[in-house]
Design a protein around this motif. Structure first.
Motif, PDB file in Angstrom:
ATOM      1  N   MET A  27       0.827  -1.200   0.000  1.00 55.60           N
ATOM      2  CA  MET A  27       0.000   0.000   0.000  1.00 55.60           C
ATOM      3  C   MET A  27       0.862   1.250   0.000  1.00 55.60           C
ATOM      4  SD  MET A  27      -2.679   1.408   2.857  1.00 55.60           S
ATOM      5  CE  MET A  27      -1.376   2.187   3.793  1.00 55.60           C
ATOM      6  N   LEU A  28       1.910   1.250   0.836  1.00 48.02           N
ATOM      7  CA  LEU A  28       2.749   2.428   0.961  1.00 48.02           C
ATOM      8  C   LEU A  28       3.590   2.678  -0.289  1.00 48.02           C
ATOM      9  CD1 LEU A  28       3.911   2.149   4.674  1.00 48.02           C
ATOM     10  CD2 LEU A  28       2.187   3.670   3.719  1.00 48.02           C
ATOM     11  N   MET A  29       3.841   1.626  -1.078  1.00 50.53           N
ATOM     12  CA  MET A  29       4.568   1.802  -2.327  1.00 50.53           C
ATOM     13  C   MET A  29       3.808   2.705  -3.291  1.00 50.53           C
ATOM     14  SD  MET A  29       6.113  -2.008  -3.080  1.00 50.53           S
ATOM     15  CE  MET A  29       6.552  -1.558  -4.768  1.00 50.53           C
ATOM     16  N   GLN A  30       2.484   2.790  -3.106  1.00 46.14           N
ATOM     17  CA  GLN A  30       1.655   3.603  -3.989  1.00 46.14           C
ATOM     18  C   GLN A  30       1.471   5.029  -3.462  1.00 46.14           C
ATOM     19  OE1 GLN A  30      -1.949   1.385  -5.295  1.00 46.14           O
ATOM     20  NE2 GLN A  30      -1.138  -0.300  -4.084  1.00 46.14           N
ATOM     21  N   ILE A  31       2.076   5.321  -2.308  1.00 46.68           N
ATOM     22  CA  ILE A  31       1.905   6.630  -1.670  1.00 46.68           C
ATOM     23  C   ILE A  31       3.238   7.353  -1.606  1.00 46.68           C
ATOM     24  CG2 ILE A  31       1.274   7.806   0.477  1.00 46.68           C
ATOM     25  CD1 ILE A  31      -0.560   5.430   1.064  1.00 46.68           C
ATOM     26  N   HIS A  32       3.218   8.620  -1.953  1.00 49.13           N
ATOM     27  CA  HIS A  32       4.398   9.463  -1.742  1.00 49.13           C
ATOM     28  C   HIS A  32       3.891  10.764  -1.116  1.00 49.13           C
ATOM     29  CE1 HIS A  32       8.613  10.143  -2.088  1.00 49.13           C
ATOM     30  NE2 HIS A  32       8.461  11.270  -2.759  1.00 49.13           N
ATOM     31  N   ALA A  33       3.758  10.748   0.184  1.00 48.51           N
ATOM     32  CA  ALA A  33       3.177  11.873   0.918  1.00 48.51           C
ATOM     33  C   ALA A  33       4.129  13.069   0.913  1.00 48.51           C
ATOM     34  CB  ALA A  33       2.868  11.451   2.350  1.00 48.51           C
ATOM     35  N   ASP A  34       3.554  14.227   1.155  1.00 47.52           N
ATOM     36  CA  ASP A  34       4.393  15.423   1.270  1.00 47.52           C
ATOM     37  C   ASP A  34       5.233  15.381   2.541  1.00 47.52           C
ATOM     38  OD1 ASP A  34       3.434  17.237  -1.030  1.00 47.52           O
ATOM     39  OD2 ASP A  34       1.562  16.608  -0.079  1.00 47.52           O
ATOM     40  N   LYS A  35       4.605  14.920   3.630  1.00 43.84           N
ATOM     41  CA  LYS A  35       5.317  14.857   4.913  1.00 43.84           C
ATOM     42  C   LYS A  35       4.926  13.572   5.648  1.00 43.84           C
ATOM     43  CE  LYS A  35       5.814  19.861   5.685  1.00 43.84           C
ATOM     44  NZ  LYS A  35       5.164  20.387   4.485  1.00 43.84           N
ATOM     45  N   VAL A  36       5.907  12.956   6.300  1.00 41.63           N
ATOM     46  CA  VAL A  36       5.687  11.771   7.124  1.00 41.63           C
ATOM     47  C   VAL A  36       6.132  12.094   8.543  1.00 41.63           C
ATOM     48  CG1 VAL A  36       6.221   9.339   7.489  1.00 41.63           C
ATOM     49  CG2 VAL A  36       6.082  10.241   5.163  1.00 41.63           C
ATOM     50  N   PHE A  37       5.249  11.845   9.505  1.00 42.56           N
ATOM     51  CA  PHE A  37       5.552  12.122  10.918  1.00 42.56           C
ATOM     52  C   PHE A  37       5.628  10.796  11.668  1.00 42.56           C
ATOM     53  CE2 PHE A  37       3.394  15.863   9.242  1.00 42.56           C
ATOM     54  CZ  PHE A  37       4.255  16.884   9.629  1.00 42.56           C
ATOM     55  N   ILE A  38       6.780  10.530  12.278  1.00 40.20           N
ATOM     56  CA  ILE A  38       7.047   9.234  12.897  1.00 40.20           C
ATOM     57  C   ILE A  38       7.385   9.415  14.376  1.00 40.20           C
ATOM     58  CG2 ILE A  38       8.461   7.149  12.812  1.00 40.20           C
ATOM     59  CD1 ILE A  38       9.048   7.760   9.891  1.00 40.20           C
ATOM     60  N   GLY A  39       6.752   8.614  15.226  1.00 37.04           N
ATOM     61  CA  GLY A  39       7.106   8.563  16.640  1.00 37.04           C
ATOM     62  C   GLY A  39       8.137   7.476  16.873  1.00 37.04           C
ATOM     63  N   VAL A  40       8.925   7.618  17.922  1.00 37.75           N
ATOM     64  CA  VAL A  40       9.992   6.653  18.161  1.00 37.75           C
ATOM     65  C   VAL A  40      10.255   6.527  19.653  1.00 37.75           C
ATOM     66  CG1 VAL A  40      11.887   8.320  18.001  1.00 37.75           C
ATOM     67  CG2 VAL A  40      12.277   5.944  17.309  1.00 37.75           C
ATOM     68  N   THR A  41      10.741   5.365  20.058  1.00 40.60           N
ATOM     69  CA  THR A  41      10.985   5.084  21.477  1.00 40.60           C
ATOM     70  C   THR A  41      12.290   5.684  21.981  1.00 40.60           C
ATOM     71  OG1 THR A  41       9.776   3.002  21.272  1.00 40.60           O
ATOM     72  CG2 THR A  41      11.208   3.232  23.191  1.00 40.60           C
ATOM     73  N   ALA A  42      13.326   5.645  21.134  1.00 37.54           N
ATOM     74  CA  ALA A  42      14.647   6.090  21.608  1.00 37.54           C
ATOM     75  C   ALA A  42      15.480   6.608  20.443  1.00 37.54           C
ATOM     76  CB  ALA A  42      15.373   4.931  22.295  1.00 37.54           C
ATOM     77  N   VAL A  43      16.373   7.545  20.774  1.00 34.20           N
ATOM     78  CA  VAL A  43      17.314   8.090  19.787  1.00 34.20           C
ATOM     79  C   VAL A  43      18.714   8.039  20.387  1.00 34.20           C
ATOM     80  CG1 VAL A  43      17.973  10.056  18.366  1.00 34.20           C
ATOM     81  CG2 VAL A  43      15.563   9.648  18.870  1.00 34.20           C
ATOM     82  N   SER A  44      19.559   7.185  19.819  1.00 33.36           N
ATOM     83  CA  SER A  44      20.953   7.119  20.233  1.00 33.36           C
ATOM     84  C   SER A  44      21.768   8.097  19.413  1.00 33.36           C
ATOM     85  CB  SER A  44      21.491   5.696  20.031  1.00 33.36           C
ATOM     86  OG  SER A  44      22.907   5.684  20.077  1.00 33.36           O
ATOM     87  N   LEU A  45      22.667   8.803  20.037  1.00 30.03           N
ATOM     88  CA  LEU A  45      23.474   9.798  19.334  1.00 30.03           C
ATOM     89  C   LEU A  45      24.463   9.149  18.377  1.00 30.03           C
ATOM     90  CD1 LEU A  45      24.152  12.254  22.299  1.00 30.03           C
ATOM     91  CD2 LEU A  45      22.441  12.466  20.483  1.00 30.03           C
ATOM     92  N   THR A  46      24.667   7.839  18.510  1.00 29.84           N
ATOM     93  CA  THR A  46      25.597   7.139  17.623  1.00 29.84           C
ATOM     94  C   THR A  46      24.899   6.093  16.745  1.00 29.84           C
ATOM     95  OG1 THR A  46      26.089   5.544  19.391  1.00 29.84           O
ATOM     96  CG2 THR A  46      27.560   7.439  19.160  1.00 29.84           C
ATOM     97  N   LYS A  47      23.800   5.508  17.226  1.00 29.76           N
ATOM     98  CA  LYS A  47      23.136   4.419  16.504  1.00 29.76           C
ATOM     99  C   LYS A  47      21.895   4.849  15.736  1.00 29.76           C
ATOM    100  CE  LYS A  47      25.949   1.268  18.212  1.00 29.76           C
ATOM    101  NZ  LYS A  47      26.907   0.523  17.353  1.00 29.76           N
ATOM    102  N   GLY A  48      21.323   6.000  16.073  1.00 26.57           N
ATOM    103  CA  GLY A  48      20.109   6.438  15.399  1.00 26.57           C
ATOM    104  C   GLY A  48      18.854   6.062  16.156  1.00 26.57           C
ATOM    105  N   PHE A  49      17.802   5.701  15.413  1.00 23.85           N
ATOM    106  CA  PHE A  49      16.461   5.529  15.976  1.00 23.85           C
ATOM    107  C   PHE A  49      16.175   4.056  16.264  1.00 23.85           C
ATOM    108  CE2 PHE A  49      16.627   9.112  13.088  1.00 23.85           C
ATOM    109  CZ  PHE A  49      16.151  10.147  13.875  1.00 23.85           C
ATOM    110  N   SER A  50      15.501   3.802  17.395  1.00 27.60           N
ATOM    111  CA  SER A  50      15.179   2.418  17.746  1.00 27.60           C
ATOM    112  C   SER A  50      13.825   2.351  18.439  1.00 27.60           C
ATOM    113  CB  SER A  50      16.270   1.817  18.645  1.00 27.60           C
ATOM    114  OG  SER A  50      16.455   2.587  19.819  1.00 27.60           O
ATOM    115  N   GLY A  51      13.259   1.135  18.451  1.00 21.17           N
ATOM    116  CA  GLY A  51      11.958   0.898  19.075  1.00 21.17           C
ATOM    117  C   GLY A  51      11.976  -0.364  19.907  1.00 21.17           C
ATOM    118  N   ASN A  52      10.817  -0.730  20.466  1.00 21.09           N
ATOM    119  CA  ASN A  52      10.752  -1.911  21.321  1.00 21.09           C
ATOM    120  C   ASN A  52       9.736  -2.935  20.841  1.00 21.09           C
ATOM    121  OD1 ASN A  52       8.359  -0.673  22.013  1.00 21.09           O
ATOM    122  ND2 ASN A  52       9.086   0.017  24.020  1.00 21.09           N
ATOM    123  N   ASP A  53       9.222  -2.762  19.608  1.00 20.77           N
ATOM    124  CA  ASP A  53       8.236  -3.691  19.062  1.00 20.77           C
ATOM    125  C   ASP A  53       8.618  -4.015  17.622  1.00 20.77           C
ATOM    126  OD1 ASP A  53       5.642  -4.229  17.450  1.00 20.77           O
ATOM    127  OD2 ASP A  53       5.003  -4.523  19.527  1.00 20.77           O
TER     128      ASP A  53
END
Length: 268
Positions: free
Chosen positions: A167-193
């Motif tokens: 479904m998402l392959m057919q969508i190219h939105a203007d903006k995507v807003f994503i929530g996240v559990t943690a942000v490491s200053l060296t590893k980037g974004f991570s979650g728990n699920d």
């Protein structure tokens, strides 16, 4: 009285009265207001209470209906944590949405704050992956809401769709807003699920501009499942409680936007 005994007394008092001021706590416990503030801060950080103006209340009672099931209470309790920070982030994120844009909104209590502030728009199409955000936007003037569909997960009110990638392959939105559990200053974004982390990876390929919504308590931490490294073109919206050293490092790795919190009085 030992700290653990005070903490238990505070919880018992809140069970009896629901909401109590710092002054009343100090009188009941026969300690200074400074001690009470320190105890309340610790209990708040442990997600056992909610700090409010001049006092505290039980976490489980914050905007939760009596008939709400246990897993939904967990989500609303999470939404009550860092509420001021999430409100600032949501307000700034909503201000970036322009008329006639298509946006994708991910699951999370901070992205829910974005939906709450999405007013005064015209011709906006919001594609959402979670039921509570769809409910928030229901009937919102100027916003057409599309629910992605899928398997309902009451823990986070999220819909996990096994064919969402198609479904998402057919969508190219203007903006995507994503929530996240943690942000490491060296590893980037991570979650728990695992399943929800995969949804977030798919969202990264579905928009022109990517915005990560992160309250400052999640910065310089890491969770179980890696989602994405930093990408220079991506935006992070964080509240102004971020540590200066963390702010400096993030500015080197992405586009950083700082959301100003509403200031409280010194007595809060």
């Amino acid at each position: 009285m030992l700290p653990n005994e005070r903490h238990q007394e505070i919880l018992e008092l809140l069970k009896q009265k629901n909401t109590i001021s710092i002054t009343d706590f100090a009188a009941e416990l026969q300690v200074s207001e400074i001690t009470v503030r320190r105890d309340l801060e610790l209990l708040d950080n442990n997600n056992q209470i909610i700090r409010i103006r001049g006092g505290a209340k039980l976490l489980e009672n914050e905007k939760v209906e009596k008939d709400t099931n246990f897993l939904n209470r967990r989500f609303y309790n999470q939404a009550a944590i860092q509420k001021q920070e999430k409100r600032a982030i949501g307000k700034l994120a909503a201000s970036l949405v322009k008329d006639d844009e298509t946006i994708l909104i991910d699951a999370g209590s901070t992205t829910l704050s974005l939906a709450k502030h999405l007013h005064g728009k015209r011709g906006v199409t919001a594609i959402v992956t979670t039921v509570n955000i769809a409910e928030e936007l229901e009937g919102r003037e100027g916003v057409t809401t599309i629910l992605s569909g899928g398997i309902f997960r009451s823990k986070t009110t999220t819909l996990v769709n096994p064919i969402m990638d198609r479904m998402l392959m057919q969508i190219h939105a203007d903006k995507v807003f994503i929530g996240v559990t943690a942000v490491s200053l060296t590893k980037g974004f991570s979650g728990n699920d695992f399943l929800e982390s995969e949804v977030k990876r798919q969202l990264l390929n579905s928009g022109k501009q990517i915005y990560w919504l992160v309250d400052s308590t999640k910065v310089n931490s890491i969770s179980t499942i890696h989602i994405s490294p930093f990408i220079k073109e991506h935006f992070i919206i964080v509240d102004d409680g971020i540590q200066p050293s963390s702010k400096e490092q993030l500015e080197k790795q992405c586009q950083l936007l700082i959301a100003a919190r509403e200031r409280e009085s010194a007595d809060e």
